[in-house]
Structure formats: C-alpha cells, structure tokens
Write a protein that holds these residues in place. Structure first.
Motif, PDB file in Angstrom:
ATOM      1  N   UNK A  34       0.850  -1.187   0.000  1.00 45.00           N
ATOM      2  CA  UNK A  34       0.000   0.000   0.000  1.00 45.00           C
ATOM      3  C   UNK A  34       0.885   1.236   0.000  1.00 45.00           C
ATOM      4  N   UNK A  35       0.520   2.222  -0.798  1.00 46.49           N
ATOM      5  CA  UNK A  35       1.259   3.482  -0.829  1.00 46.49           C
ATOM      6  C   UNK A  35       1.106   4.186   0.524  1.00 46.49           C
ATOM      7  N   UNK A  36       2.207   4.593   1.151  1.00 48.52           N
ATOM      8  CA  UNK A  36       2.104   5.271   2.445  1.00 48.52           C
ATOM      9  C   UNK A  36       1.529   6.677   2.355  1.00 48.52           C
ATOM     10  N   UNK A  37       1.448   7.231   1.147  1.00 47.86           N
ATOM     11  CA  UNK A  37       0.928   8.588   0.996  1.00 47.86           C
ATOM     12  C   UNK A  37      -0.577   8.602   0.752  1.00 47.86           C
ATOM     13  N   UNK A  38      -1.057   7.717  -0.151  1.00 45.20           N
ATOM     14  CA  UNK A  38      -2.464   7.796  -0.556  1.00 45.20           C
ATOM     15  C   UNK A  38      -3.227   6.494  -0.338  1.00 45.20           C
ATOM     16  N   UNK A  39      -2.568   5.479   0.172  1.00 46.55           N
ATOM     17  CA  UNK A  39      -3.164   4.192   0.501  1.00 46.55           C
ATOM     18  C   UNK A  39      -3.573   3.376  -0.730  1.00 46.55           C
ATOM     19  N   UNK A  40      -3.111   3.755  -1.915  1.00 48.19           N
ATOM     20  CA  UNK A  40      -3.398   3.006  -3.134  1.00 48.19           C
ATOM     21  C   UNK A  40      -2.751   1.627  -3.034  1.00 48.19           C
TER      22      UNK A  40
END
Length: 154
Positions: A34-40
């Motif tokens: 999961x992307x730590x910035x946007x949770x994608x």
C-alpha cells in the motif's frame, strides 16, 4: 534482502524491503502492499540500482563552460524529498495527538468550554461542522493523514 523502488498510480515513490522476488510478488498478489501517501494498493516496481558508497558525490548542478547552472534530476529528487517530509510531518502529528475519531467536534467544543482539559486532538468531522467550529471561535485545521502515518513501520 531486496530493496525495491515502488510507485502507485498517483506517482508517489517509496521503498519496499523484501526477502525475495517471490515475497514481493506474493504480497503484491494479496494486496498487502500500500502506498504510504495515498493508501493506493495498485503498486508497481521500478527499476532500481544497488547503492554503492564510492566516496564523495558530484554536486547536483554542474556548471557549464559558459558559467550557467544546469539542473540534473532535481524535480524527481524534490518530489521524493517533499513526500518524505510530508510523511514525517504526518507521523509527528499522529504521535503527538489523541485520535478522538468521529467525536472530534464534540471534544473540541468540550475543551473550548473548559469542560475538559485542553489537549492536542485529531479526528473526523464534516466540512460543514468544521465551519461551525470556526464560527464558534474554535481553531481547527483540516489535515488528511495517511494511514501509514498512524502506524509504526516495521
């Protein structure tokens, strides 16, 4: 240990550490990345080179014979540095505030009225409720925090 450069659909770049390529693929298939910035969770890996410490670095800008400065990969570096700074700030905010969840407006009003001791809180409320809090003289700041900022990374 494999260190991979990963990115999401929004272009955020981050690093992932895996025991093997199979470990990376397994986590990817199970949507554990999961992307730590946007949770994608739509994550791809980029080509990454091993880091070698060979001594001093060349400056980021090279002066030409005419004396002008020519930037190298400054935009990519600046973006990565901004993302890292934002995540560090978000983690600091999460660590130094109490998460009151959906009770944010209620707790903010209780502190404003002196019913409870003032403390640093964070939580969720609607934009309309945030405007009402501001109208009542209660300072609020919308600050979307990525989920990764609320957890300890391993």
């Amino acid at each position: 240990m494999k260190v991979l450069d990963l990115h999401c659909r929004q272009g955020h770049v981050f690093e992932g550490w895996f025991a093997s390529e199979e470990d990376f693929q397994d986590q990817l298939q199970r949507s554990m990345l999961q992307c730590p910035m946007c949770m994608d969770v739509q994550i791809s890996k980029s080509v990454s080179a091993p880091r070698l410490n060979l001594g001093a670095r060349q400056p980021r800008h090279a002066a030409s014979a005419a004396g002008s400065i020519q930037p190298t990969d400054a935009p990519a570096v600046a973006t990565a540095e901004l993302q890292a700074a934002w995540l560090a700030l978000a983690r600091t905010v999460a660590a130094r505030t109490e998460d009151v969840g959906d009770r944010f407006a209620q707790e903010a009003r209780r502190m404003h009225r002196g019913e409870v001791q003032e403390r640093a809180i964070r939580g969720r409320t609607s934009p309309e409720e945030a405007v009402r809090l501001l109208d009542e003289g209660i300072d609020v700041l919308p600050l979307p925090l990525p989920e990764a900022a609320k957890e300890t990374l391993q």
